[in-house]
Design a protein around this motif. Structure first.
Motif, PDB file in Angstrom:
ATOM      1  N   ALA A 123     -16.827   7.253   4.975  1.00 51.65           N
ATOM      2  CA  ALA A 123     -15.869   6.149   4.814  1.00 51.65           C
ATOM      3  C   ALA A 123     -15.568   5.934   3.333  1.00 51.65           C
ATOM      4  O   ALA A 123     -14.411   5.746   2.937  1.00 51.65           O
ATOM      5  N   ILE A 124     -16.610   5.966   2.506  1.00 53.17           N
ATOM      6  CA  ILE A 124     -16.415   5.816   1.059  1.00 53.17           C
ATOM      7  C   ILE A 124     -15.602   6.984   0.517  1.00 53.17           C
ATOM      8  O   ILE A 124     -14.672   6.795  -0.276  1.00 53.17           O
ATOM      9  N   GLU A 125     -15.951   8.206   0.920  1.00 53.80           N
ATOM     10  CA  GLU A 125     -15.184   9.383   0.493  1.00 53.80           C
ATOM     11  C   GLU A 125     -13.699   9.200   0.815  1.00 53.80           C
ATOM     12  O   GLU A 125     -12.833   9.441  -0.039  1.00 53.80           O
ATOM     13  N   ASP A 126     -13.405   8.816   2.057  1.00 57.74           N
ATOM     14  CA  ASP A 126     -12.010   8.669   2.488  1.00 57.74           C
ATOM     15  C   ASP A 126     -11.257   7.700   1.593  1.00 57.74           C
ATOM     16  O   ASP A 126     -10.140   7.975   1.139  1.00 57.74           O
ATOM     17  N   VAL A 127     -11.846   6.548   1.361  1.00 54.99           N
ATOM     18  CA  VAL A 127     -11.158   5.496   0.614  1.00 54.99           C
ATOM     19  C   VAL A 127     -11.020   5.860  -0.857  1.00 54.99           C
ATOM     20  O   VAL A 127      -9.952   5.704  -1.450  1.00 54.99           O
ATOM     21  N   LYS A 133      -5.926   9.903  -5.052  1.00 50.08           N
ATOM     22  CA  LYS A 133      -4.728  10.689  -4.778  1.00 50.08           C
ATOM     23  C   LYS A 133      -3.456   9.884  -4.999  1.00 50.08           C
ATOM     24  O   LYS A 133      -2.473  10.396  -5.559  1.00 50.08           O
ATOM     25  N   ASN A 134      -3.469   8.636  -4.592  1.00 49.67           N
ATOM     26  CA  ASN A 134      -2.242   7.840  -4.593  1.00 49.67           C
ATOM     27  C   ASN A 134      -2.084   6.942  -5.806  1.00 49.67           C
ATOM     28  O   ASN A 134      -0.986   6.442  -6.056  1.00 49.67           O
ATOM     29  N   HIS A 135      -3.173   6.725  -6.563  1.00 54.88           N
ATOM     30  CA  HIS A 135      -3.097   5.877  -7.755  1.00 54.88           C
ATOM     31  C   HIS A 135      -3.874   6.498  -8.912  1.00 54.88           C
ATOM     32  O   HIS A 135      -4.678   5.817  -9.563  1.00 54.88           O
ATOM     33  N   PRO A 136      -3.657   7.788  -9.188  1.00 60.92           N
ATOM     34  CA  PRO A 136      -4.484   8.435 -10.223  1.00 60.92           C
ATOM     35  C   PRO A 136      -4.064   8.049 -11.631  1.00 60.92           C
ATOM     36  O   PRO A 136      -2.895   7.736 -11.879  1.00 60.92           O
ATOM     37  N   LEU A 137      -5.037   8.054 -12.536  1.00 58.27           N
ATOM     38  CA  LEU A 137      -4.706   8.032 -13.952  1.00 58.27           C
ATOM     39  C   LEU A 137      -4.334   9.452 -14.371  1.00 58.27           C
ATOM     40  O   LEU A 137      -4.686  10.427 -13.700  1.00 58.27           O
ATOM     41  N   ALA A 138      -3.645   9.584 -15.473  1.00 58.55           N
ATOM     42  CA  ALA A 138      -3.102  10.884 -15.880  1.00 58.55           C
ATOM     43  C   ALA A 138      -4.176  11.950 -16.016  1.00 58.55           C
ATOM     44  O   ALA A 138      -3.926  13.138 -15.781  1.00 58.55           O
ATOM     45  N   THR A 139      -5.381  11.559 -16.400  1.00 59.26           N
ATOM     46  CA  THR A 139      -6.434  12.541 -16.691  1.00 59.26           C
ATOM     47  C   THR A 139      -7.378  12.781 -15.514  1.00 59.26           C
ATOM     48  O   THR A 139      -8.380  13.476 -15.666  1.00 59.26           O
ATOM     49  N   THR A 140      -7.079  12.222 -14.348  1.00 53.54           N
ATOM     50  CA  THR A 140      -8.042  12.298 -13.247  1.00 53.54           C
ATOM     51  C   THR A 140      -7.483  12.980 -12.008  1.00 53.54           C
ATOM     52  O   THR A 140      -8.004  12.784 -10.916  1.00 53.54           O
ATOM     53  N   THR A 141      -6.476  13.799 -12.126  1.00 53.13           N
ATOM     54  CA  THR A 141      -5.857  14.401 -10.954  1.00 53.13           C
ATOM     55  C   THR A 141      -6.716  15.481 -10.305  1.00 53.13           C
ATOM     56  O   THR A 141      -6.448  15.875  -9.171  1.00 53.13           O
ATOM     57  N   ASN A 142      -7.728  15.977 -10.989  1.00 54.23           N
ATOM     58  CA  ASN A 142      -8.606  16.994 -10.395  1.00 54.23           C
ATOM     59  C   ASN A 142      -9.957  16.416  -9.995  1.00 54.23           C
ATOM     60  O   ASN A 142     -10.920  17.153  -9.807  1.00 54.23           O
ATOM     61  N   SER A 235     -12.231   1.916 -11.219  1.00 53.36           N
ATOM     62  CA  SER A 235     -11.174   1.471 -12.133  1.00 53.36           C
ATOM     63  C   SER A 235     -10.983   2.399 -13.329  1.00 53.36           C
ATOM     64  O   SER A 235      -9.942   2.342 -13.984  1.00 53.36           O
ATOM     65  N   ASP A 236     -11.975   3.264 -13.615  1.00 53.63           N
ATOM     66  CA  ASP A 236     -11.829   4.211 -14.715  1.00 53.63           C
ATOM     67  C   ASP A 236     -11.096   5.489 -14.297  1.00 53.63           C
ATOM     68  O   ASP A 236     -10.802   6.331 -15.146  1.00 53.63           O
ATOM     69  N   PHE A 237     -10.810   5.614 -13.004  1.00 51.49           N
ATOM     70  CA  PHE A 237     -10.177   6.826 -12.504  1.00 51.49           C
ATOM     71  C   PHE A 237      -8.881   6.558 -11.740  1.00 51.49           C
ATOM     72  O   PHE A 237      -8.178   7.508 -11.377  1.00 51.49           O
ATOM     73  N   THR A 238      -8.574   5.300 -11.477  1.00 55.58           N
ATOM     74  CA  THR A 238      -7.346   4.939 -10.774  1.00 55.58           C
ATOM     75  C   THR A 238      -6.660   3.798 -11.512  1.00 55.58           C
ATOM     76  O   THR A 238      -7.301   3.032 -12.239  1.00 55.58           O
ATOM     77  N   ALA A 239      -5.358   3.690 -11.289  1.00 56.77           N
ATOM     78  CA  ALA A 239      -4.602   2.587 -11.873  1.00 56.77           C
ATOM     79  C   ALA A 239      -4.881   1.323 -11.068  1.00 56.77           C
ATOM     80  O   ALA A 239      -4.506   1.227  -9.901  1.00 56.77           O
ATOM     81  N   MET A 240      -5.575   0.384 -11.694  1.00 58.90           N
ATOM     82  CA  MET A 240      -5.925  -0.863 -11.018  1.00 58.90           C
ATOM     83  C   MET A 240      -5.472  -2.045 -11.851  1.00 58.90           C
ATOM     84  O   MET A 240      -5.718  -2.102 -13.056  1.00 58.90           O
ATOM     85  N   SER A 241      -4.786  -2.981 -11.187  1.00 56.72           N
ATOM     86  CA  SER A 241      -4.312  -4.183 -11.857  1.00 56.72           C
ATOM     87  C   SER A 241      -3.931  -5.202 -10.807  1.00 56.72           C
ATOM     88  O   SER A 241      -3.359  -4.861  -9.771  1.00 56.72           O
ATOM     89  N   ALA A 242      -4.247  -6.449 -11.064  1.00 58.26           N
ATOM     90  CA  ALA A 242      -3.848  -7.523 -10.151  1.00 58.26           C
ATOM     91  C   ALA A 242      -2.389  -7.911 -10.340  1.00 58.26           C
ATOM     92  O   ALA A 242      -1.800  -8.575  -9.492  1.00 58.26           O
ATOM     93  N   LEU A 248      -3.528  -0.527  -7.707  1.00 56.59           N
ATOM     94  CA  LEU A 248      -4.537  -1.044  -6.789  1.00 56.59           C
ATOM     95  C   LEU A 248      -5.152  -2.323  -7.324  1.00 56.59           C
ATOM     96  O   LEU A 248      -5.108  -2.595  -8.521  1.00 56.59           O
ATOM     97  N   ASN A 249      -5.772  -3.087  -6.434  1.00 62.43           N
ATOM     98  CA  ASN A 249      -6.629  -4.180  -6.864  1.00 62.43           C
ATOM     99  C   ASN A 249      -7.876  -4.203  -5.989  1.00 62.43           C
ATOM    100  O   ASN A 249      -7.979  -3.467  -5.002  1.00 62.43           O
ATOM    101  N   TYR A 250      -8.829  -5.011  -6.371  1.00 62.08           N
ATOM    102  CA  TYR A 250     -10.128  -5.071  -5.691  1.00 62.08           C
ATOM    103  C   TYR A 250      -9.955  -5.376  -4.202  1.00 62.08           C
ATOM    104  O   TYR A 250     -10.598  -4.756  -3.352  1.00 62.08           O
ATOM    105  N   GLU A 251      -9.081  -6.300  -3.881  1.00 62.39           N
ATOM    106  CA  GLU A 251      -8.892  -6.714  -2.493  1.00 62.39           C
ATOM    107  C   GLU A 251      -8.323  -5.581  -1.651  1.00 62.39           C
ATOM    108  O   GLU A 251      -8.699  -5.412  -0.483  1.00 62.39           O
TER     109      GLU A 251
END
Length: 278
Positions: A123-127, A133-142, A235-242, A248-251
């Protein structure tokens, strides 16, 4: 002081509870008491009570598992250290980390303990992989998330190539090798931990996913008993902001994980083959 926010009916056999600013001891005591009540109702009256997901935002705490060794606590801080009855060694819980306790009747689900652990990891892997995949930072696509057979939890890898044995898929053999890293794969660190307790076929405790927490708290311990283990946060690997609509955000991450677990609980997501020891 723990604040109980809400209960949500997910299905006839699954509900969720939200707790914020949760002190560890009263939360654990309530979780254990509820588990004992459910065990008694099943033994004495044959009742199957709804399983529960407790969605918890803990106040800062270090917890030491049942067989935990105090040598993995590297230095004392102002954060309390509490011995508890789950499996595993020492870990940290606190704000910005998503903790979900799985109060499940494994026998009614037809799950073994191995099934429980694998469903939690997958479940964690999936999420996490969906977020990467859908909210990557520029340096984390691999970068991708994977479990390991030799160390419970979920880890981030770079340049990870899945190797799937078609015979395993055809035979639905969840104990054979799949999701095997290639020779170029690099394990970056650990993003999620898990530890359960099973009592008379009922589970409690659960999983902890680092979303946007302060990772400095892990510097005072050997996380889960592994010296030098690098702990990571989403948050260090995906674009996260409220504030940003496309971020993405925490919720949102929380709801994605609840939805995935609920589908697994309802039999809508089957286990994939389990990663081999590496």
């Amino acid at each position: 002081m723990t604040q109980h926010i809400s209960d949500t009916v997910i299905s006839k056999t699954l509900i969720s509870k939200a707790l914020i600013a949760a002190d560890y001891n009263p939360t654990h005591d309530a979780m254990l008491q509820r588990t004992l009540e459910r065990i008694a109702l099943k033994k004495e009256q044959g009742l199957r009570t709804p399983d529960e997901l407790w969605i918890v935002d803990h106040n800062d705490v270090y917890t030491l598992g049942q067989a935990g060794k105090e040598e993995h606590i590297l230095r004392q801080t102002t954060t309390p250290i509490i011995k508890t009855d789950r499996g595993g060694q020492v870990t940290w819980h606190g704000h910005g980390q998503l903790v979900i306790y799985w109060l499940f009747d494994l026998h009614s689900l037809g799950w073994s303990v191995r099934h429980l652990v694998s469903h939690a990891e997958q479940a964690i892997e999936d999420v996490v992989n969906d977020c990467l995949k859908n909210h990557p930072l520029a340096t984390t696509t691999n970068i991708s998330a994977h479990a390991r057979r030799d160390a419970p939890g979920v880890y981030l890898y770079a340049n990870y190539a899945d190797i799937i044995d078609n015979n395993d898929i055809a035979n639905n053999d969840i104990d054979k090798n799949a999701n095997e890293p290639n020779d170029d794969a690099i394990m970056i660190g650990k993003i999620a931990s898990l530890g359960f307790k099973i009592k008379h076929g009922f589970s409690y405790h659960g999983i902890a996913l680092n979303i946007d927490c302060d990772l400095a708290a892990f510097n005072a311990i050997n996380p889960c008993g592994y010296a030098g283990m690098q702990m990571l946060r989403l948050s260090d690997f995906t674009a996260m902001s409220a504030q940003l609509a496309d971020a993405l955000n925490y919720e949102q991450v929380t709801q994605k994980l609840i939805d995935n677990i609920a589908q697994r609980h309802g039999g809508l997501i089957e286990l994939r083959a389990i990663a081999p020891k590496s």
